[in-house]
Design a protein around this motif. Structure first.
Motif, PDB file in Angstrom:
ATOM      1  N   TYR A 163      82.531  15.520 -82.036  1.00  0.00           N
ATOM      2  CA  TYR A 163      82.065  15.363 -83.408  1.00  0.00           C
ATOM      3  C   TYR A 163      81.793  13.897 -83.744  1.00  0.00           C
ATOM      4  CZ  TYR A 163      84.059  20.092 -83.886  1.00  0.00           C
ATOM      5  OH  TYR A 163      84.379  21.421 -83.719  1.00  0.00           O
ATOM      6  N   ASN A 164      82.695  13.005 -83.349  1.00  0.00           N
ATOM      7  CA  ASN A 164      82.587  11.614 -83.771  1.00  0.00           C
ATOM      8  C   ASN A 164      81.651  10.770 -82.916  1.00  0.00           C
ATOM      9  OD1 ASN A 164      85.566  12.527 -84.648  1.00  0.00           O
ATOM     10  ND2 ASN A 164      84.808  10.979 -86.070  1.00  0.00           N
ATOM     11  N   SER A 165      81.511  11.074 -81.625  1.00  0.00           N
ATOM     12  CA  SER A 165      80.592  10.271 -80.812  1.00  0.00           C
ATOM     13  C   SER A 165      79.142  10.418 -81.268  1.00  0.00           C
ATOM     14  CB  SER A 165      80.747  10.612 -79.332  1.00  0.00           C
ATOM     15  OG  SER A 165      81.923  10.020 -78.799  1.00  0.00           O
ATOM     16  N   PRO A 166      78.636  11.644 -81.502  1.00  0.00           N
ATOM     17  CA  PRO A 166      77.266  11.729 -82.019  1.00  0.00           C
ATOM     18  C   PRO A 166      77.134  11.121 -83.413  1.00  0.00           C
ATOM     19  CG  PRO A 166      78.301  13.900 -81.996  1.00  0.00           C
ATOM     20  CD  PRO A 166      79.184  12.991 -81.208  1.00  0.00           C
ATOM     21  N   GLN A 167      78.193  11.213 -84.225  1.00  0.00           N
ATOM     22  CA  GLN A 167      78.158  10.561 -85.537  1.00  0.00           C
ATOM     23  C   GLN A 167      77.960   9.054 -85.379  1.00  0.00           C
ATOM     24  OE1 GLN A 167      81.906  10.237 -87.610  1.00  0.00           O
ATOM     25  NE2 GLN A 167      80.924  10.172 -89.623  1.00  0.00           N
ATOM     26  N   LEU A 168      78.704   8.439 -84.469  1.00  0.00           N
ATOM     27  CA  LEU A 168      78.587   6.993 -84.270  1.00  0.00           C
ATOM     28  C   LEU A 168      77.220   6.610 -83.720  1.00  0.00           C
ATOM     29  CD1 LEU A 168      82.135   6.065 -82.976  1.00  0.00           C
ATOM     30  CD2 LEU A 168      81.027   5.217 -85.051  1.00  0.00           C
ATOM     31  N   LEU A 169      76.690   7.423 -82.819  1.00  0.00           N
ATOM     32  CA  LEU A 169      75.345   7.141 -82.326  1.00  0.00           C
ATOM     33  C   LEU A 169      74.334   7.182 -83.463  1.00  0.00           C
ATOM     34  CD1 LEU A 169      75.214   9.079 -78.921  1.00  0.00           C
ATOM     35  CD2 LEU A 169      75.338   6.610 -79.253  1.00  0.00           C
ATOM     36  N   GLN A 170      74.420   8.193 -84.301  1.00  0.00           N
ATOM     37  CA  GLN A 170      73.469   8.311 -85.401  1.00  0.00           C
ATOM     38  C   GLN A 170      73.636   7.180 -86.404  1.00  0.00           C
ATOM     39  OE1 GLN A 170      73.907  12.350 -86.930  1.00  0.00           O
ATOM     40  NE2 GLN A 170      73.567  13.229 -84.897  1.00  0.00           N
ATOM     41  N   LEU A 171      74.877   6.832 -86.740  1.00  0.00           N
ATOM     42  CA  LEU A 171      75.095   5.712 -87.655  1.00  0.00           C
ATOM     43  C   LEU A 171      74.593   4.397 -87.072  1.00  0.00           C
ATOM     44  CD1 LEU A 171      78.697   6.550 -88.913  1.00  0.00           C
ATOM     45  CD2 LEU A 171      76.626   6.563 -90.316  1.00  0.00           C
ATOM     46  N   SER A 172      74.525   4.337 -85.739  1.00  0.00           N
ATOM     47  CA  SER A 172      74.073   3.124 -85.051  1.00  0.00           C
ATOM     48  C   SER A 172      72.567   3.110 -84.835  1.00  0.00           C
ATOM     49  CB  SER A 172      74.791   2.996 -83.704  1.00  0.00           C
ATOM     50  OG  SER A 172      76.191   3.032 -83.867  1.00  0.00           O
TER      51      SER A 172
END
Length: 526
Positions: free
Chosen positions: A249-258
């Motif tokens: 859940y959090n790795s794709p979130q961080l990619l998108q926020l980046s």
């Protein structure tokens, strides 16, 4: 400035931090959003349900699930050193040979990954063709010895299923007792196994209670991360690589926020686009699970675990109800679709387990049920705003493909057949919230209203789509993802041990080391 910055101190991040800092010339910063794993409830196995919806839990939910009558499903994930390995049920399962061979990724076949499972393992049964000793991760037999768990296995055999005393050996099919990631009756999380022994190294810095907001870039190269501890901003730079180990859940979130994700969506949320990658956050998979709960009058469930005599037993010997991992027994079998490998897994626990673990046990009971191992349905994880503290929108799309629902109906039917067997007679006096009937229509309705997660999200940064076979994010430099999100398809079984093995292999890929052979790691694989 560090050589490597690792985001997430869970099952993968703990392994990476320990392995990479074996080289004293390499400086590593490991960042965890949650606190240290000092809570007693982390280490006493039977207490893990008390961690749900606390500060040690990300406390996610799905969005309205369209094929579950619009229900939302609670999704616990560890927010603490050890990540979800600090709040899970400790079941040690590797998956099936067919899982890894079907990925079609160079270097990731079952035979190529098996040495990493063995290198990680310290199995109390000793070394063998399939098991290792001397590795960081303690694997042991259950110390709970609850008679309901053995009765469940006996009932499964009476119902015609085969026996299996090692689900991680030559064959996966059959029923038996699970091995667990415990050491002397206490939880052996990835933090206990890998991270704590490495914490004294001068080249390892562990930052807790730091929420990473995004990865920083110079051109197409990742240079570090920006985050915060309370209201203080932190900028941490990486000379070689940033490694996301934050989970499915959090790795794709961080990619998108980046700025790595679907460009149209990112622009709509005022996120500067670094790379248009529409597959980030897609391909979400999980094991949906339907529990059957039977109350009875035998005072032997985990409802009695707090009795002073059991507390004393646990303190003195590390045995008894408090050592229970809840899901003590289970098995693997094949639905009526007759697949080439198991597509259903049973888990059985000597307790009333309801409402995804959020319900309060009120009676002595046994709970067991099937989860679907090979879902065809796919979901997604997407950010809802550019606020890095916001929760992602998670839609698992359970039963989007009707074949998944048909297989789960077969699983419920198998569970009802097991309940009718002689061995479970004393423990199935009254079923809690049973299906209305055994008709297809009523069982399908029951599955929709009773489905919960088996806590195994995967696939959102998949190899061959978002990352390459060395887990480097395609289209940029200096950035990898190492966690369960890189699995192209979810494995047949619990995902903690495979995530640890993925991180073991990733540590060799990062260091440029040759993959170990099976014979080289079977014994003394520390």
């Amino acid at each position: 400035m560090y050589d490597y910055v690792i985001v997430g101190a869970g099952s993968a991040g703990s392994v990476l931090a320990a392995r990479l800092t074996e080289d004293p010339d390499v400086k590593v910063c490991l960042i965890e959003a949650g606190p240290a794993d000092s809570s007693e409830n982390v280490h006493v196995p039977a207490a893990f349900g008390k961690l749900f919806r606390t500060r040690l839990d990300w406390d996610f939910d799905t969005h309205d699930e369209p094929h579950l009558d619009g229900r939302r499903v609670y999704l616990p994930r560890g927010r603490v050193l050890g990540g979800s390995s600090s709040i899970n049920a400790m079941i040690y399962i590797r998956g099936n040979r067919a899982d890894y061979d079907s990925w079609g990724q160079p270097g990731w076949s079952y035979d190529e990954l098996l040495p990493y499972f063995i290198r990680a393992e310290d199995n109390e049964r000793g070394a063998s063709e399939y098991h290792g000793v001397g590795g960081p991760l303690s694997v042991s037999d259950s110390r709970s010895r609850n008679p309901m768990s053995t009765a469940f296995v006996e009932a499964a055999l009476q119902a015609g299923f085969s026996a299996n005393d090692d689900f991680n050996g030559a064959d996966q099919d059959g029923f038996g007792m699970y091995q667990v990631t415990q050491r002397d009756g206490k939880r052996c999380s990835a933090a206990v196994a890998y991270l704590h022994p490495a914490m004294s190294r001068p080249n390892l810095t562990v930052e807790t209670n730091v929420r990473v907001h995004r990865v920083t870039f110079e051109g197409d190269r990742a240079t570090g991360v920006i985050g915060s501890r309370l209201d203080d901003e932190l900028v941490i730079r990486a000379e070689r690589e940033v490694i996301l180990a934050a989970g499915a859940y959090n790795s794709p979130q961080l990619l998108q926020l980046s700025g790595i994700g679907p460009a149209e969506m990112l622009r709509a949320l005022d996120v500067p686009v670094v790379l248009d990658q529409p597959l980030v956050g897609q391909n979400l998979q999980d094991h949906p699970h339907v529990m059957l709960v039977f109350a009875h009058s035998q005072p032997i469930s985990l409802l009695a675990a707090g009795d002073p005599k059991y507390v004393q037993e646990y303190v003195e010997h590390g045995t008894g109800p408090l050592s229970s991992n809840i899901g003590e027994a289970g098995g693997f079998f094949r639905s009526g679709a007759a697949p080439a490998a198991p597509d259903l897994q049973f888990l059985a626990g000597p307790v009333m387990f309801a409402d995804g673990g959020l319900g309060t046990p009120t009676d002595h009971a046994i709970s067991y049920g099937a989860c679907l191992l090979t879902p065809r349905s796919r979901g997604s994880v997407t950010i809802a705003s550019n606020d890095p503290t916001g929760k992602v929108k998670i839609v698992h799309n359970y039963y989007q493909d009707d074949a998944d629902l048909r297989a789960m109906v077969d699983g419920v039917r198998a569970g009802m057949e097991i309940a009718r067997q002689r061995a479970l007679g004393p423990y199935t006096e009254r079923q809690i919230s049973p299906p209305d009937s055994d008709s297809d229509a009523d069982l399908r309705a029951h599955v929709r209203r009773a489905t919960q997660t088996m806590y195994h999200p995967t696939g959102t940064c998949a190899m061959g789509a978002v990352v390459d076979a060395e887990l480097r994010v395609r289209g940029v430099r200096g950035l990898r993802v190492v966690d369960a999100s890189v699995m192209p398809t979810v494995i047949r079984g619990n995902t903690n041990a495979p995530t640890i093995a993925i991180a073991e292999k990733a540590s060799d890929l990062i260091r440029g080391l040759t993959a170990p052979t099976r014979s080289a790691v079977a014994v003394g694989s520390a």
